[in-house]
Design a protein around this motif. Structure first.
Motif, PDB file in Angstrom:
ATOM      1  N   ALA A 120       0.828  -1.208   0.000  1.00 59.53           N
ATOM      2  CA  ALA A 120       0.000   0.000   0.000  1.00 59.53           C
ATOM      3  C   ALA A 120       0.862   1.258   0.000  1.00 59.53           C
ATOM      4  CB  ALA A 120      -0.929  -0.019   1.220  1.00 59.53           C
ATOM      5  N   LEU A 121       1.953   1.254   0.777  1.00 59.62           N
ATOM      6  CA  LEU A 121       2.849   2.409   0.777  1.00 59.62           C
ATOM      7  C   LEU A 121       3.518   2.599  -0.578  1.00 59.62           C
ATOM      8  CD1 LEU A 121       4.574   2.268   4.284  1.00 59.62           C
ATOM      9  CD2 LEU A 121       2.954   3.966   3.445  1.00 59.62           C
ATOM     10  N   ALA A 122       3.924   1.487  -1.204  1.00 61.38           N
ATOM     11  CA  ALA A 122       4.553   1.594  -2.523  1.00 61.38           C
ATOM     12  C   ALA A 122       3.577   2.160  -3.556  1.00 61.38           C
ATOM     13  CB  ALA A 122       5.068   0.227  -2.970  1.00 61.38           C
ATOM     14  N   LEU A 123       2.338   1.669  -3.523  1.00 60.23           N
ATOM     15  CA  LEU A 123       1.337   2.202  -4.459  1.00 60.23           C
ATOM     16  C   LEU A 123       1.043   3.665  -4.176  1.00 60.23           C
ATOM     17  CD1 LEU A 123      -1.169  -0.799  -4.623  1.00 60.23           C
ATOM     18  CD2 LEU A 123       0.568  -0.156  -6.292  1.00 60.23           C
ATOM     19  N   TRP A 124       1.004   4.010  -2.896  1.00 61.31           N
ATOM     20  CA  TRP A 124       0.786   5.416  -2.524  1.00 61.31           C
ATOM     21  C   TRP A 124       1.924   6.293  -3.043  1.00 61.31           C
ATOM     22  CZ3 TRP A 124       1.645   7.593   3.031  1.00 61.31           C
ATOM     23  CH2 TRP A 124       1.352   8.954   3.041  1.00 61.31           C
ATOM     24  N   GLY A 125       3.174   5.851  -2.892  1.00 61.25           N
ATOM     25  CA  GLY A 125       4.307   6.631  -3.373  1.00 61.25           C
ATOM     26  C   GLY A 125       4.316   6.777  -4.881  1.00 61.25           C
ATOM     27  N   ILE A 126       4.028   5.680  -5.595  1.00 64.89           N
ATOM     28  CA  ILE A 126       4.004   5.747  -7.063  1.00 64.89           C
ATOM     29  C   ILE A 126       2.896   6.685  -7.538  1.00 64.89           C
ATOM     30  CG2 ILE A 126       3.585   4.401  -9.154  1.00 64.89           C
ATOM     31  CD1 ILE A 126       4.919   2.040  -7.756  1.00 64.89           C
ATOM     32  N   LEU A 127       1.711   6.547  -6.932  1.00 63.62           N
ATOM     33  CA  LEU A 127       0.603   7.421  -7.314  1.00 63.62           C
ATOM     34  C   LEU A 127       0.925   8.871  -7.013  1.00 63.62           C
ATOM     35  CD1 LEU A 127      -2.336   7.708  -8.301  1.00 63.62           C
ATOM     36  CD2 LEU A 127      -3.062   7.338  -5.936  1.00 63.62           C
ATOM     37  N   GLN A 128       1.566   9.111  -5.911  1.00 62.16           N
ATOM     38  CA  GLN A 128       1.903  10.484  -5.537  1.00 62.16           C
ATOM     39  C   GLN A 128       2.935  11.077  -6.488  1.00 62.16           C
ATOM     40  OE1 GLN A 128       2.187  11.186  -1.277  1.00 62.16           O
ATOM     41  NE2 GLN A 128       4.077  12.325  -1.615  1.00 62.16           N
ATOM     42  N   VAL A 129       3.929  10.288  -6.893  1.00 59.69           N
ATOM     43  CA  VAL A 129       4.952  10.788  -7.803  1.00 59.69           C
ATOM     44  C   VAL A 129       4.350  11.107  -9.175  1.00 59.69           C
ATOM     45  CG1 VAL A 129       7.028  10.118  -9.077  1.00 59.69           C
ATOM     46  CG2 VAL A 129       6.885   9.699  -6.621  1.00 59.69           C
ATOM     47  N   PHE A 130       3.551  10.182  -9.704  1.00 61.55           N
ATOM     48  CA  PHE A 130       3.006  10.409 -11.041  1.00 61.55           C
ATOM     49  C   PHE A 130       1.945  11.512 -11.037  1.00 61.55           C
ATOM     50  CE2 PHE A 130       5.001   6.364 -11.896  1.00 61.55           C
ATOM     51  CZ  PHE A 130       5.375   6.462 -13.230  1.00 61.55           C
ATOM     52  N   THR A 131       1.154  11.594  -9.974  1.00 57.68           N
ATOM     53  CA  THR A 131       0.166  12.671  -9.914  1.00 57.68           C
ATOM     54  C   THR A 131       0.851  14.028  -9.800  1.00 57.68           C
ATOM     55  OG1 THR A 131      -1.411  11.173  -8.857  1.00 57.68           O
ATOM     56  CG2 THR A 131      -1.843  13.530  -8.681  1.00 57.68           C
ATOM     57  N   GLY A 132       1.813  14.110  -8.898  1.00 58.50           N
ATOM     58  CA  GLY A 132       2.564  15.365  -8.788  1.00 58.50           C
ATOM     59  C   GLY A 132       3.339  15.694 -10.045  1.00 58.50           C
ATOM     60  N   GLY A 133       3.878  14.667 -10.723  1.00 59.56           N
ATOM     61  CA  GLY A 133       4.586  14.916 -11.977  1.00 59.56           C
ATOM     62  C   GLY A 133       3.677  15.440 -13.068  1.00 59.56           C
ATOM     63  N   ALA A 134       2.451  14.910 -13.143  1.00 55.79           N
ATOM     64  CA  ALA A 134       1.520  15.395 -14.161  1.00 55.79           C
ATOM     65  C   ALA A 134       1.128  16.845 -13.898  1.00 55.79           C
ATOM     66  CB  ALA A 134       0.278  14.497 -14.188  1.00 55.79           C
ATOM     67  N   ILE A 135       0.902  17.191 -12.633  1.00 60.11           N
ATOM     68  CA  ILE A 135       0.552  18.577 -12.315  1.00 60.11           C
ATOM     69  C   ILE A 135       1.733  19.515 -12.580  1.00 60.11           C
ATOM     70  CG2 ILE A 135      -0.160  20.113 -10.452  1.00 60.11           C
ATOM     71  CD1 ILE A 135      -1.615  17.766  -9.193  1.00 60.11           C
ATOM     72  N   TRP A 136       2.927  19.041 -12.230  1.00 57.39           N
ATOM     73  CA  TRP A 136       4.101  19.885 -12.466  1.00 57.39           C
ATOM     74  C   TRP A 136       4.373  20.067 -13.955  1.00 57.39           C
ATOM     75  CZ3 TRP A 136       6.914  23.151  -9.784  1.00 57.39           C
ATOM     76  CH2 TRP A 136       8.173  23.533 -10.250  1.00 57.39           C
ATOM     77  N   ALA A 137       4.138  19.020 -14.748  1.00 62.84           N
ATOM     78  CA  ALA A 137       4.356  19.131 -16.191  1.00 62.84           C
ATOM     79  C   ALA A 137       3.394  20.132 -16.828  1.00 62.84           C
ATOM     80  CB  ALA A 137       4.205  17.765 -16.859  1.00 62.84           C
ATOM     81  N   ALA A 138       2.207  20.310 -16.227  1.00 60.62           N
ATOM     82  CA  ALA A 138       1.234  21.229 -16.812  1.00 60.62           C
ATOM     83  C   ALA A 138       1.609  22.684 -16.597  1.00 60.62           C
ATOM     84  CB  ALA A 138      -0.155  20.950 -16.214  1.00 60.62           C
ATOM     85  N   ILE A 139       2.388  22.977 -15.563  1.00 63.48           N
ATOM     86  CA  ILE A 139       2.734  24.377 -15.271  1.00 63.48           C
ATOM     87  C   ILE A 139       4.219  24.663 -15.462  1.00 63.48           C
ATOM     88  CG2 ILE A 139       0.853  24.527 -13.584  1.00 63.48           C
ATOM     89  CD1 ILE A 139       2.972  24.285 -11.392  1.00 63.48           C
TER      90      ILE A 139
END
Length: 382
Positions: A120-139
């Motif tokens: 669960a922690l690994a999935l949480w970390g992966i989801l957090q990295v990709f979600t934050g990366g997508a938001i950062w790529a937009a701005i």
């Protein structure tokens, strides 16, 4: 229920009831709720006219969500319907489960295993990295003059994922951003990363503490061979260990394992006070906490590889002590084919010695402690 009446009986019903059909009389049917109310109405009608006693109930009961009551008086009666209160009272117990209870129970059942928490922690970390990366790529804007790469060849999403990871792993990297939107997003990703790594660190510390507690409490397995196993801890155990140390001195020492239902640290402290390490003549003493009556605890101290097994009586009651010794022998009997050494069992009551020998068989030697002490005292006074 419906109380069906015949035309003749209907005409004999008192006038107040026949004059108000809305209160319960509809053609030839009288509406009541239960057998008790039927008895009340029938009793009233019987007082006015004995012919009314011939009513008979039929039909279905009212719905469970409604409560019906019938008020009977000398001149009229009426049927009332009310719904019970939906909320529980202050002194009542909540018997129904809501969605929060189901969600909490589901999470507790899923995260009961340690490896599931890591997943669960690994999935949480992966989801957090990709979600934050997508938001950062937009701005994100590629305007760093120190970057030798061509802005047209840079993948914005991959750059955002890498930036999100650096924000999470190193909170100080977001300080180089000057745009307001970039500062807000980078600070948010950094805070989420702090929570993530704090969770990982807390779980790691918890695992290390649990392992250390297990080692301190003596829950690990003993990997020894040809050792002496003592089951139980009494005031005689330290003296027995001392004699075994003297016997092992000619062989350069040995290993003595002790399994008892006491704390490992307490047993080690008592032995250190009565028999220091320097007086053990090269013999190592290993303690484990557990019950000699449990097969799993016996296997944990390598009972099948021991060259000698000593069973001590640990309770003051002779009957209870012999019962525990007998149960221990029954546990050892299940692995008699794998035992390599002999067994010495202490017996408190001499009447129980034949039973011990019958259960133990040829490899068990019994010793009646009270009888032995009495013989030594008698020999001493001669």
């Amino acid at each position: 229920s419906n109380l069906h009446v015949s035309p003749d009986d209907f005409r004999s019903v008192p006038a107040p009831l026949r004059a108000h059909p809305r209160r319960g009389m509809s053609n030839e049917n009288l509406r009541v709720s239960s057998a008790s109310n039927f008895a009340a109405v029938s009793s009233y009608l019987s007082e006015e006219d004995p012919a009314a006693a011939t009513f008979r109930p039929s039909g279905k009961e009212p719905r469970k969500s409604q409560t019906w009551s019938v008020d009977v008086s000398k001149d009229s009666w009426r049927c009332r319907c009310r719904r019970p209160s939906q909320g529980p009272s202050d002194n009542s117990i909540r018997l129904h489960y809501n969605k929060q209870d189901h969600i909490a129970y589901t999470l507790d059942r899923i995260l009961a295993k340690r490896w599931r928490v890591f997943v669960a922690l690994a999935l949480w970390g992966i989801l957090q990295v990709f979600t934050g990366g997508a938001i950062w790529a937009a701005i994100w804007r590629c305007c760093d003059v120190s970057d030798p790469r061509d802005p047209m060849t840079v993948n914005a999403f991959l750059e955002g994922v890498w930036s999100a990871w650096t924000f999470m792993a190193d909170p100080g990297t977001h300080a180089v951003n000057f745009d307001l939107s970039e500062r807000v997003v980078s600070a948010s990703i950094t805070l989420a990363g702090i929570l993530f790594f704090a969770s990982v660190l807390g779980l790691t510390v918890d695992m290390i503490r649990e392992k250390m507690d297990s080692l301190r409490q003596g829950k690990s397995r003993i990997i020894e061979k040809d050792h002496t196993l003592i089951l139980g801890w009494t005031e005689k155990t330290s003296h027995i260990i001392e004699e075994i140390c003297k016997a092992n001195e000619s062989e350069g020492g040995g290993v003595v394992a002790v399994l008892a239902q006491r704390d490992k640290a307490q047993m080690e402290l008592e032995l250190d006070l009565q028999l220091p390490v320097k007086q053990r003549r090269g013999t190592r003493v290993v303690f484990r906490s557990g019950s000699p009556l449990v097969m799993g605890d016996l296997v944990r101290v390598s009972v099948h590889l021991a060259r000698a097994i000593i069973i001590l009586s640990c309770t003051s009651d002779p009957e209870q002590a012999d019962n525990d010794t007998l149960r221990t022998l029954l546990s050892l009997r299940s692995i008699y084919t794998s035992l390599r050494g002999h067994v010495v069992a202490e017996v408190r009551d001499i009447d129980n010695e034949p039973l011990m020998k019958l259960v133990g068989g040829e490899i068990v030697e019994t010793l009646v402690s009270h009888d032995m002490i009495g013989r030594l005292m008698l020999m001493s006074v001669r």
